[in-house]
Design an enzyme around this catalytic site. Structure first.
Site, PDB file in Angstrom:
ATOM      1  N   GLU A  16       0.641  -1.449   0.243  1.00 23.28           N
ATOM      2  CA  GLU A  16      -0.008   0.196  -0.290  1.00 23.28           C
ATOM      3  C   GLU A  16       0.892   1.405   0.480  1.00 23.28           C
ATOM      4  OE1 GLU A  16      -3.141   0.198   2.510  1.00 23.28           O
ATOM      5  OE2 GLU A  16      -3.662  -2.205   1.838  1.00 23.28           O
ATOM      6  N   ASP A  84      -8.995   0.257   8.728  1.00 26.42           N
ATOM      7  CA  ASP A  84      -8.829   2.306   8.465  1.00 26.42           C
ATOM      8  C   ASP A  84      -9.690   2.723   9.711  1.00 26.42           C
ATOM      9  OD1 ASP A  84      -7.271   1.587   6.058  1.00 26.42           O
ATOM     10  OD2 ASP A  84      -9.356   1.914   4.484  1.00 26.42           O
TER      11      ASP A  84
END
Length: 126
Positions: A16, A84
């Site tokens: 990521e 998240d």
């Protein structure tokens, strides 16, 4: 800007990519890429604290305002994940997530409509 962020995301894949967003209440005016120092960067991100602290110091000295964060979900859905949400402080910052199917932009808030942490934010000009 989205094209540049997508290039950064592709270059980091399968990890990521991540970084900071700069701007004001009306618009995102810039971004900075940061190293992903997460223990499993293929599954999650953690912005290099040196990059974050340097940006916050620069902001206090009159530099660009940090208004949020960006990261990628390589090969995945750009919707914020439960992970998240667990990482996000309800501080009103923007979260821009890039995935293979485009991007999403959310604001981290208390009692958000998504995972109890995020509300959708207006789309970006491309």
């Amino acid at each position: 800007m989205l094209d540049a962020l997508q290039r950064e995301s592709a270059a980091a894949s399968p990890a990521e990519a991540c970084g900071l967003l700069f701007g004001n209440a009306e618009e995102i005016t810039g971004f900075r890429t940061a190293g992903n120092v997460a223990d499993a960067p293929e599954r999650r991100f953690e912005i290099d604290p040196r990059t974050l602290f340097a940006a916050l110091r620069a902001e206090r000295a009159g530099g660009p305002r940090v208004i949020g964060y960006w990261h990628s979900h390589p090969g995945g859905d750009p919707t914020p994940s439960a992970t998240d949400a667990a990482m996000a402080e309800p501080d009103g910052k923007l979260w821009l997530i890039l995935g293979s199917a485009g991007y999403s932009l959310h604001r981290a808030v208390a009692q958000g409509t998504l995972h109890g942490r995020f509300d959708p934010a207006p789309a970006l000009e491309t």
